[in-house]
Design a protein around this motif. Structure first.
Motif, PDB file in Angstrom:
ATOM      1  N   GLN A 647     -34.723 -17.740  22.481  1.00 56.31           N
ATOM      2  CA  GLN A 647     -35.589 -16.581  22.242  1.00 56.31           C
ATOM      3  C   GLN A 647     -35.819 -15.790  23.518  1.00 56.31           C
ATOM      4  OE1 GLN A 647     -39.051 -18.402  20.558  1.00 56.31           O
ATOM      5  NE2 GLN A 647     -38.129 -18.748  18.534  1.00 56.31           N
ATOM      6  N   ILE A 648     -36.008 -16.496  24.619  1.00 51.95           N
ATOM      7  CA  ILE A 648     -36.219 -15.835  25.909  1.00 51.95           C
ATOM      8  C   ILE A 648     -35.002 -15.018  26.296  1.00 51.95           C
ATOM      9  CG2 ILE A 648     -36.550 -16.257  28.389  1.00 51.95           C
ATOM     10  CD1 ILE A 648     -38.173 -18.754  27.574  1.00 51.95           C
ATOM     11  N   SER A 649     -33.805 -15.542  26.024  1.00 55.01           N
ATOM     12  CA  SER A 649     -32.571 -14.837  26.408  1.00 55.01           C
ATOM     13  C   SER A 649     -32.445 -13.497  25.683  1.00 55.01           C
ATOM     14  CB  SER A 649     -31.359 -15.721  26.123  1.00 55.01           C
ATOM     15  OG  SER A 649     -31.185 -15.900  24.725  1.00 55.01           O
ATOM     16  N   LYS A 650     -33.020 -13.411  24.475  1.00 55.04           N
ATOM     17  CA  LYS A 650     -32.978 -12.138  23.751  1.00 55.04           C
ATOM     18  C   LYS A 650     -33.906 -11.103  24.387  1.00 55.04           C
ATOM     19  CE  LYS A 650     -31.998 -14.533  19.402  1.00 55.04           C
ATOM     20  NZ  LYS A 650     -32.494 -14.860  18.032  1.00 55.04           N
ATOM     21  N   LEU A 651     -34.982 -11.600  25.013  1.00 56.37           N
ATOM     22  CA  LEU A 651     -35.936 -10.696  25.667  1.00 56.37           C
ATOM     23  C   LEU A 651     -35.465 -10.275  27.043  1.00 56.37           C
ATOM     24  CD1 LEU A 651     -39.222 -12.643  24.767  1.00 56.37           C
ATOM     25  CD2 LEU A 651     -38.425 -10.510  23.720  1.00 56.37           C
ATOM     26  N   TRP A 652     -34.672 -11.119  27.680  1.00 52.61           N
ATOM     27  CA  TRP A 652     -34.239 -10.878  29.053  1.00 52.61           C
ATOM     28  C   TRP A 652     -32.708 -10.847  29.083  1.00 52.61           C
ATOM     29  CZ3 TRP A 652     -37.738 -10.326  33.178  1.00 52.61           C
ATOM     30  CH2 TRP A 652     -39.090 -10.504  32.816  1.00 52.61           C
ATOM     31  N   ILE A 657     -28.583 -19.070  30.126  1.00 48.76           N
ATOM     32  CA  ILE A 657     -29.250 -20.176  29.458  1.00 48.76           C
ATOM     33  C   ILE A 657     -28.294 -21.374  29.392  1.00 48.76           C
ATOM     34  CG2 ILE A 657     -30.507 -20.912  27.403  1.00 48.76           C
ATOM     35  CD1 ILE A 657     -31.726 -18.502  28.820  1.00 48.76           C
ATOM     36  N   TYR A 658     -28.798 -22.544  29.790  1.00 48.04           N
ATOM     37  CA  TYR A 658     -27.995 -23.762  29.752  1.00 48.04           C
ATOM     38  C   TYR A 658     -28.804 -24.860  29.059  1.00 48.04           C
ATOM     39  CZ  TYR A 658     -25.252 -21.340  33.316  1.00 48.04           C
ATOM     40  OH  TYR A 658     -24.511 -20.425  34.000  1.00 48.04           O
ATOM     41  N   SER A 659     -28.137 -25.624  28.222  1.00 51.60           N
ATOM     42  CA  SER A 659     -28.820 -26.712  27.531  1.00 51.60           C
ATOM     43  C   SER A 659     -27.920 -27.937  27.470  1.00 51.60           C
ATOM     44  CB  SER A 659     -29.237 -26.283  26.116  1.00 51.60           C
ATOM     45  OG  SER A 659     -28.087 -25.919  25.358  1.00 51.60           O
ATOM     46  N   ARG A 660     -28.522 -29.042  27.021  1.00 53.80           N
ATOM     47  CA  ARG A 660     -27.849 -30.324  26.889  1.00 53.80           C
ATOM     48  C   ARG A 660     -27.145 -30.739  28.183  1.00 53.80           C
ATOM     49  NH1 ARG A 660     -30.632 -32.700  24.115  1.00 53.80           N
ATOM     50  NH2 ARG A 660     -29.073 -34.188  23.369  1.00 53.80           N
ATOM     51  N   THR A 661     -25.856 -31.071  28.144  1.00 54.86           N
ATOM     52  CA  THR A 661     -25.209 -31.580  29.359  1.00 54.86           C
ATOM     53  C   THR A 661     -25.091 -30.525  30.446  1.00 54.86           C
ATOM     54  OG1 THR A 661     -23.022 -31.100  28.430  1.00 54.86           O
ATOM     55  CG2 THR A 661     -23.900 -33.332  28.104  1.00 54.86           C
TER      56      THR A 661
END
Length: 814
Positions: A647-652, A657-661
Motif C-alpha cells: 500500500q505504501i508503494s502505491k503512495l510513494w 519494496i522487498y519482502s520475504r527472502t
C-alpha cells in the motif's frame, strides 16, 4: 623499645623503596596516575610497578588505561602456572609469589572497585560473588612458593589460618558482602541489604591481627555505606565509631593501608618518610575512606559542625584528589551543609566544584558504555544544584545542569560524528576506527572491554591527541547553550523537558522552553513509576477503560502544572526523564476529556541537546521498505506487514519494496544510505538484560545472520529523514540513572536518521497496517509529527482502545 624496633626496620630496608612505592604507600594516587598516563611502556613494566599504576588509575578514576592494565595482569596470572603473582610494591625490586586464592582475591578486589566506579552493575555483582566464593572455598596462605625467598624472608612464610592470611580472607569477605549489600540497598531491597549488613557485623575483628590489618575500618566503611543508602543514618553513625584499645594504638604505628601493603611492608614507610612522619602517612591511607564515611553519617544525623570540620579537613589534604570517590563527595557534603544553613551562594560553589570533578572523571571514559554507567550514583549532586538554581530564579543555568546531568553518551557520539565525519587525518581516522571497534565490542559484551586489542588503547588515544587534539577533547561535549536550542524551535513549538531531582528534597522539574522564553515548574516527586506501570498494564489488556484513570492522574502531574505555558504550542517536543521514556504521552487525558495527542502534534527527544543534530536533512521521497522477512518460522510471518508495504508503494512512486527472502539484513546494509525514508516492518526484540543486544529480525543469507543488533545499526551510514520501525517494542530501551536511553532508536539516531517512528509495545498486525497506510498518506503533505497524530486519530476511529494505536511515537526531527 618502639624506637629501637623502628630503627632496626629502617636499617633493614634503608634505600630500597622506589618513588612508585612511596607514592602508593602514602596514598598519593593522583601523582602515580598522572605519571602512569605519561608512561609509554606501561604494560611492559615489572609487575609490581604495573600493579601500582593500575591501582592508582582505579583509585583516581582515570578510566582510559584500566582495561589494558587488567588484561595484562590477567595474562601474567595465566602465565604463572599454579600460582599467581602477588603485586605488592616489592622488596629489593623482587616480586613475591602467592598461591592462587590470595593473589586472585587481590586482583578481583581491584576489578570490583573499577566495576563499581564505572557503574557496571552486572560486572559488579559477578565480581562480588566471585570474591566471596574465593573466601569460602579456598585457603588463604601467604607463604611464598619460591624456596629462596622463603628462606631469606621467613617473616612471610608459614602464616596459618589464625594469622594474617585469615585476616585478608575476612577483609575480602567484608568487601564482597558490603558490595552486595550496597547493591541491594540501591535496588530497594532493604531486607536483603540488612541481611548482608548482619553478616558483616558478625565477622570477628577483635584480634590483634584484625586490628593491625584494619579489619574494623573495613567493617565500618561498608556498614556505613549500606546503612546510609537504606536511610538508617543513626546506625551508619554508630557503625562508624571504632573502638581502639592500647594494643590497637600501638599497632597503628606498625601497619599500613589494607589495600596496598604486603606483610611487614610498614618498614618501607620509614625509608620513605622518616621516623617522624610515617605514622601520619600510614593513618591517612588506611583510615581515610572510613573516616569520610563517618562524616557522611554525621551530616545525615544532623551533626553538622562535626561533619563540616571533617569534610574541610579532607578537602585540605593534598592527596585527597587521588581518591576519586571521596573528593567530589566531600565537596558535595560541604555544599549540602551550606544549603541547609541557607548559604545559597556557597552551596552552589561547592556543588559546582563537585560536578567539575565528576565530569573530569567521566571525560577519561574511553567508551560509551562506560560513560552511561558512570553517572548512575551521582545524580543527587546535579539534582541539588538544579533545585537551588531554580530557587534562585537562575533558570538558564539550571537548564544547563539538567542537560549535564544526563550520561550524554549519545550526544557525545553525535557530536563526534557530525563535527569530524571523514575529515580526519588518515592516522587519526585509523586510530578512531580502532577505538570504535573496541567500543563496539564493549557494547556487545555489555561488560566492559575485555579484548586483547585494548592493550593498545592508550597508543590510539595518543595518536588522536597528537593529530587531532580537538577530537581528543571531545570525550565529553559541553551541552549547547539554551539560546542555541531556542533558535532551533519553531514559532509554534514548545519544548517540555522533565527532570527528576534525587537530591536532598526529591522533586519533579518541568522546563517549558519556547523560542523566546523559559519557565520552570517544580513539585514534590510523585510516584510516577507506579502510575506508568499501572497505565501500561491497563492498556495491554486491550479492552476496558481502566487506563483512563491513570492517564488522567499522569496528566495532572505532568501537564496540568504547565498547561498555561503550552496554550500557544502547535508542536510539543517532550524530553522525558527516567520512567517517562516508557509513557505514551499521546493518551494523557485532560479534565475536559481531551487527549494530549488531540491538543498537540507530539515528538520526543532523548535529550534537548540532540536537537542540534536533527532537523537538518534534505527533503526527499525515495523510500526503502523491508517487510515480512522470511524468518524460517511460520508463526513469525507478518502478512499484514507485507500488504502494508504494498500500500505504501502505491503512495510513494519512488519506493523500492522487498519482502520475504529479499528483505534481508545484507540488503539493508548495502542500500540504506541511498534513501530518505526507510520502512522496516518486521519483528523487533528488546533485551532488558543486555539492551545493546536488542535487535530487528530480517532475512538471513550467507553474509549476515538476519539479526540487526544495535552495534550493527551504529555502523550504518544513513542520510534518512525518517526511519519507521513498524515492529514489536522497537521504542523500548534500558534507561540508566543518567538517562541515556539504550535501544534501537539510539542506534538509528547515531547512524544518521533525522527521526524515528517506533512502538512502545507489541501492536496487532492488522491495526498497525492500517495506521501505517494512513501515516504515509498524511506524510505526503505534512511533517512526521502531524502525520502521525492524524494517523492515530483515524486508527482510533476504527480501534478505539489505545492498545491499537497509542504505542507509536516520533523520536527526533520534524
Amino acid at each position: 623499645m618502639r624506637r629501637i624496633l623502628l630503627l632496626a626496620i629502617a636499617i633493614f630496608v634503608a634505600g630500597c623503596t622506589s618513588n612508585v612505592t612511596r607514592s602508593t604507600l602514602s596514598g598519593d594516587y593522583k601523582t602515580l596516575a598522572d605519571e602512569g598516563q605519561q608512561t609509554p611502556e606501561l604494560l611492559s613494566l615489572p609487575t609490581n610497578e604495573l600493579w601500582a599504576y593500575c591501582q592508582s588509575f582505579v583509585k583516581s578514576r582515570v578510566f582510559t588505561p584500566i582495561d589494558g592494565c587488567f588484561n595484562e595482569l590477567d595474562k601474567r596470572f595465566e602465565d604463572a602456572d599454579d600460582t599467581l603473582l602477588y603485586m605488592v610494591q616489592g622488596w629489593f625490586d623482587t616480586q613475591f609469589i602467592a598461591p592462587g586464592a590470595f593473589g586472585e582475591g587481590m586482583l578481583t578486589e581491584l576489578k570490583l572497585e573499577a566495576a563499581m566506579a564505572r557503574g557496571n552493575i552486572k560486572n559488579t555483582e559477578s565480581l562480588a560473588n566471585s570474591l566471596y566464593n574465593l573466601t569460602t572455598t579456598y585457603a588463604y596462605p601467604l607463604a611464598v612458593t619460591n624456596n629462596d625467598y622463603a628462606e631469606r624472608y621467613p617473616q612471610i612464610a608459614g602464616y596459618d589460618e589464625s594469622g594474617y592470611s585469615n585476616i585478608y580472607r575476612l577483609k575480602h569477605q567484608v568487601l564482597a558482602l558490603g558490595t552486595l549489600g550496597l547493591m541491594a540497598a540501591r535496588n530497594n531491597e532493604p531486607e536483603l541489604a540488612s541481611r548482608y549488613a548482619s553478616e558483616i557485623a558478625a565477622i570477628d575483628a577483635s584480634s590483634t591481627n584484625a586490628a593491625q590489618w584494619r579489619l574494623p575500618q573495613a567493617k565500618a566503611l561498608w556498614l556505613g555505606r549500606i546503612y546510609l543508602t537504606l536511610g538508617d543514618f543513626e546506625k551508619a553513625y554508630q557503625a562508624s565509631i571504632i573502638e581502639k584499645n592500647a594494643m590497637y594504638e600501638f599497632l597503628d604505628g606498625l601497619t599500613t593501608a589494607l589495600d596496598v601493603i604486603g606483610p611487614i611492608m610498614y618498614a618501607a614507610m620509614v625509608d620513605a618518610y622518616g621516623d617522624t612522619d610515617y605514622k601520619t602517612a600510614l593513618n591517612f591511607t588506611a583510615e581515610f575512606e572510613p573516616r569520610f564515611m563517618r562524616h557522611q553519617a554525621e551530616l545525615e544525623t544532623g551533626r553538622l559542625a562535626a561533619a563540616q570540620e571533617g569534610y574541610q579537613a579532607i578537602i585540605n589534604e593534598p592527596k585527597v584528589k587521588g581518591f576519586g570517590t571521596v573528593y567530589w563527595q566531600a565537596l558535595y557534603g560541604l555544599g549540602r551543609i551550606a544549603d541547609l544553613q541557607g548559604n545559597n551562594s556557597q552551596a552552589i560553589n561547592y556543588y559546582q566544584r563537585a560536578i567539575e570533578v565528576i565530569e573530569r572523571q567521566r571525560k577519561s571514559m574511553d567508551t560509551e558504555a562506560g560513560r552511561i554507567g558512570f553517572v548512575n550514583d551521582k545524580q543527587a549532586v546535579y539534582g541539588d544544584m538544579v533545585s537551588l538554581l531554580v530557587k534562585e530564579q537562575r533558570f538558564n543555568e539550571a537548564y544547563n545542569y539538567v542537560e549535564r546531568a544526563k550520561a550524554r553518551a549519545l550526544v557525545d557520539l553525535l557530536a563526534t560524528k557530525q563535527r569530524f565525519g571523514s575529515q580526519l587525518p588518515p592516522a587519526a581516522e585509523q586510530a578512531l576506527t580502532s577505538l570504535q571497534s573496541i567500543e563496539q565490542q564493549a557494547l556487545v559484551n555489555d561488560s566492559g572491554i575485555t579484548n586483547e586489542a585494548t592493550r593498545g588503547i592508550a597508543v590510539q588515544l595518543k595518536v588522536i591527541e597528537q593529530t587531532t587534539p580537538q577530537l581528543a577533547s571531545l570525550l565529553t561535549v559541553s551541552p549547547p547553550s539554551l539560546s542555541s536550542i531556542q533558535n532551533r524551535l519553531g514559532k509554534q513549538e514548545t519544548l517540555l523537558l522533565y527532570f527528576f531531582s534525587q537530591g536532598r528534597q526529591p522533586e519533579l522539574f518541568a522546563f517549558v522552553v519556547t523560542a523566546s522564553s523559559i519557565a520552570v515548574h517544580s513539585q514534590p516527586l510523585p510516584a510516577l513509576e507506579e502510575s506508568i506501570t499501572a497505565l501500561r498494564d491497563a492498556i495491554n489488556r486491550g479492552d476496558g477503560d481502566a487506563w483512563q484513570k491513570e492517564a488522567a492522574q499522569l496528566y495532572s502531574h505532568l501537564i496540568a502544572p504547565v498547561a498555561n505555558e503550552l496554550n500557544a504550542a502547535g508542536t510539543l517536543t517532550v524530553v522525558p526523564h527516567g520512567a517517562l521514556h516508557y509513557l505514551p504521552f499521546t493518551i494523557l487525558t485532560a479534565p475536559d476529556g481531551r487527549l494530549l495527542g488531540e491538543q498537540f502534534n507530539l515528538r520526543l527527544l532523548p535529550a534537548a541537546s540532540v536537537l542540534q543534530f536533527v532537523d537538518e536533512k534534505v527533503a526527499g521521497e525515495q523510500l526503502l521498505a523491508l517487510a515480512n522477512p522470511d524468518l524460517n518460522a511460520p508463526e513469525l510471518d507478518l502478512p499484514g506487514a507485507q500488504r502494508e508495504a504494498q500500500q505504501i508503494s502505491k503512495l510513494w512512486p519512488q519506493s523500492q519494496i522487498y519482502s520475504r527472502t529479499q528483505a534481508s539484513e545484507s540488503l539493508l546494509k548495502q542500500q540504506s544510505a541511498n534513501f530518505q525514508i526507510i520502512h522496516l516492518a518486521s519483528h523487533g526484540v528488546f533485551n532488558p538484560d543486555a539492551p545493546l543486544q536488542s535487535r530487528l529480525f530480517l532475512a538471513a543469507d550467507a553474509a549476515n545472520d538476519g539479526m540487526l543488533t544495535v552495534p550493527e545499526i551504529y555502523d550504518l551510514n544513513l542520510d534518512a529523514n525518517l526511519v519507521v520501525l513498524s515492529a514489536c517494542e522497537t521504542g523500548l530501551g534500558d534507561i540508566s540513572a543518567g538517562d541515556d536511553l539504550v535501544g534501537l532508536n539510539r542506534g538509528f539516531l547515531f547512524a544518521g536518521a533525522n527521526g524515528i517512528v517506533s512502538s512502545l509495545w507489541q501492536v496487532p498486525d492488522e491495526a498497525t497496517s492500517y495506521l501505517m497506510s494512513r501515516f504515509y498518506t498524511y506524510l505526503q503533505s505534512e511533517a512526521p509529527s502531524s502525520a502521525l497524530a492524524a494517523a492515530q486519530q483515524d486508527t482510533r476511529a476504527l480501534y478505539p482502545h489505545p492498545f491499537y494505536w497509542a504505542a507509536f511515537q516520533l523520536t527526533g526531527g520534524q
